[in-house]
Design a protein around this motif. Structure first.
Motif, PDB file in Angstrom:
ATOM      1  N   TYR A 269      -2.258   9.633   8.829  1.00 45.08           N
ATOM      2  CA  TYR A 269      -3.544   8.832   8.431  1.00 45.08           C
ATOM      3  C   TYR A 269      -2.865   7.428   7.750  1.00 45.08           C
ATOM      4  O   TYR A 269      -1.762   7.524   6.806  1.00 45.08           O
ATOM      5  CB  TYR A 269      -4.218   9.469   7.479  1.00 45.08           C
ATOM      6  N   PHE A 270      -3.043   6.310   7.931  1.00 43.29           N
ATOM      7  CA  PHE A 270      -2.625   5.061   7.469  1.00 43.29           C
ATOM      8  C   PHE A 270      -3.760   4.371   6.607  1.00 43.29           C
ATOM      9  O   PHE A 270      -5.073   4.284   7.151  1.00 43.29           O
ATOM     10  CB  PHE A 270      -2.479   4.319   8.536  1.00 43.29           C
TER      11      PHE A 270
ATOM     12  N   LEU B 281       0.829  -1.107   0.179  1.00 44.12           N
ATOM     13  CA  LEU B 281       0.054   0.061   0.081  1.00 44.12           C
ATOM     14  C   LEU B 281       0.958   0.980  -0.029  1.00 44.12           C
ATOM     15  O   LEU B 281       1.924   1.295   0.901  1.00 44.12           O
ATOM     16  CB  LEU B 281      -0.938   0.056   1.157  1.00 44.12           C
ATOM     17  N   VAL B 282       0.518   2.248  -0.866  1.00 42.89           N
ATOM     18  CA  VAL B 282       1.330   3.476  -1.018  1.00 42.89           C
ATOM     19  C   VAL B 282       0.306   4.602  -1.038  1.00 42.89           C
ATOM     20  O   VAL B 282      -0.372   4.986  -1.909  1.00 42.89           O
ATOM     21  CB  VAL B 282       2.364   3.493  -2.350  1.00 42.89           C
TER      22      VAL B 282
ATOM     23  N   ASP C   7      -4.396  -8.180   8.055  1.00 39.63           N
ATOM     24  CA  ASP C   7      -4.177  -6.745   7.873  1.00 39.63           C
ATOM     25  C   ASP C   7      -2.778  -6.302   7.426  1.00 39.63           C
ATOM     26  O   ASP C   7      -1.772  -6.823   7.420  1.00 39.63           O
ATOM     27  CB  ASP C   7      -4.365  -5.807   9.321  1.00 39.63           C
ATOM     28  N   TYR C   8      -2.752  -5.525   6.294  1.00 40.93           N
ATOM     29  CA  TYR C   8      -1.607  -4.789   5.631  1.00 40.93           C
ATOM     30  C   TYR C   8      -1.761  -3.274   5.940  1.00 40.93           C
ATOM     31  O   TYR C   8      -2.900  -2.658   6.022  1.00 40.93           O
ATOM     32  CB  TYR C   8      -1.655  -5.122   4.089  1.00 40.93           C
ATOM     33  N   TRP C   9      -0.670  -2.677   5.947  1.00 34.66           N
ATOM     34  CA  TRP C   9      -0.785  -1.022   6.454  1.00 34.66           C
ATOM     35  C   TRP C   9       0.334  -0.673   5.389  1.00 34.66           C
ATOM     36  O   TRP C   9       1.135  -0.928   5.091  1.00 34.66           O
ATOM     37  CB  TRP C   9      -0.299  -1.064   7.787  1.00 34.66           C
ATOM     38  N   GLY C  10      -0.207   0.811   5.107  1.00 36.50           N
ATOM     39  CA  GLY C  10       0.476   1.634   4.481  1.00 36.50           C
ATOM     40  C   GLY C  10       1.659   2.297   5.478  1.00 36.50           C
ATOM     41  O   GLY C  10       1.677   2.230   6.669  1.00 36.50           O
ATOM     42  N   GLN C  11       2.466   3.204   5.037  1.00 36.77           N
ATOM     43  CA  GLN C  11       3.621   3.800   5.743  1.00 36.77           C
ATOM     44  C   GLN C  11       2.818   4.879   6.459  1.00 36.77           C
ATOM     45  O   GLN C  11       3.580   5.613   7.464  1.00 36.77           O
ATOM     46  CB  GLN C  11       4.809   4.171   5.100  1.00 36.77           C
ATOM     47  N   GLY C  12       1.880   5.410   6.116  1.00 39.02           N
ATOM     48  CA  GLY C  12       1.223   6.729   6.863  1.00 39.02           C
ATOM     49  C   GLY C  12       1.508   8.019   6.005  1.00 39.02           C
ATOM     50  O   GLY C  12       2.711   8.184   5.547  1.00 39.02           O
ATOM     51  N   THR C  13       0.751   8.726   6.243  1.00 38.50           N
ATOM     52  CA  THR C  13       0.773  10.149   5.723  1.00 38.50           C
ATOM     53  C   THR C  13       0.451  11.234   6.494  1.00 38.50           C
ATOM     54  O   THR C  13      -0.786  11.226   7.256  1.00 38.50           O
ATOM     55  CB  THR C  13       0.118  10.415   4.237  1.00 38.50           C
TER      56      THR C  13
END
Length: 116
Positions: A93-94, A4-5, A104-110
């Protein structure tokens, strides 16, 4: 595996708008839902909005009527339009993807900062 990006965070004044994007790649076919969570300093990560594979959506009470989650299946991308932003929306925000086998998979966050 699902990658996820995220993109689209930034600094905005109260009352302003931002749109977050989350591009998914990898084993997409087993993903049951995608969504956004946020974590403010000193607080636990909390769900903000979710969209399921069949299109149904859920929102936290604090963002109902202001945030809209959507997706573009052709691009494997989920968006969250955030309007009428408030200082209390400030958080990292992830993006999340929930796979029915792998979890669950997660992005790096913004980072989203709402401040005058």
């Amino acid at each position: 595996q699902v990658q996820l990006v995220e993109s689209g965070g930034g600094l905005v004044q109260p009352g302003g708008s931002l749109r977050l994007s989350c591009a998914a790649s990898g084993t997409i076919s087993g993903v049951q839902s995608m969504g956004w969570y946020r974590q403010a300093p000193g607080k636990q990560r909390e769900p903000v909005a979710t969209i399921r594979s069949e299109g149904s959506t859920n929102y936290a009470d604090s963002v109902k009527g202001r945030f809209t989650i959507s997706r573009d299946n052709a691009k494997d991308t989920v968006y969250m339009q955030m309007n009428s932003l408030k200082p209390e929306d400030t958080a990292v925000y992830f993006c999340n993807a929930r796979h029915f086998i792998y979890g669950d998979y997660w992005g790096q966050g913004t980072q989203v900062t709402v401040s005058s």
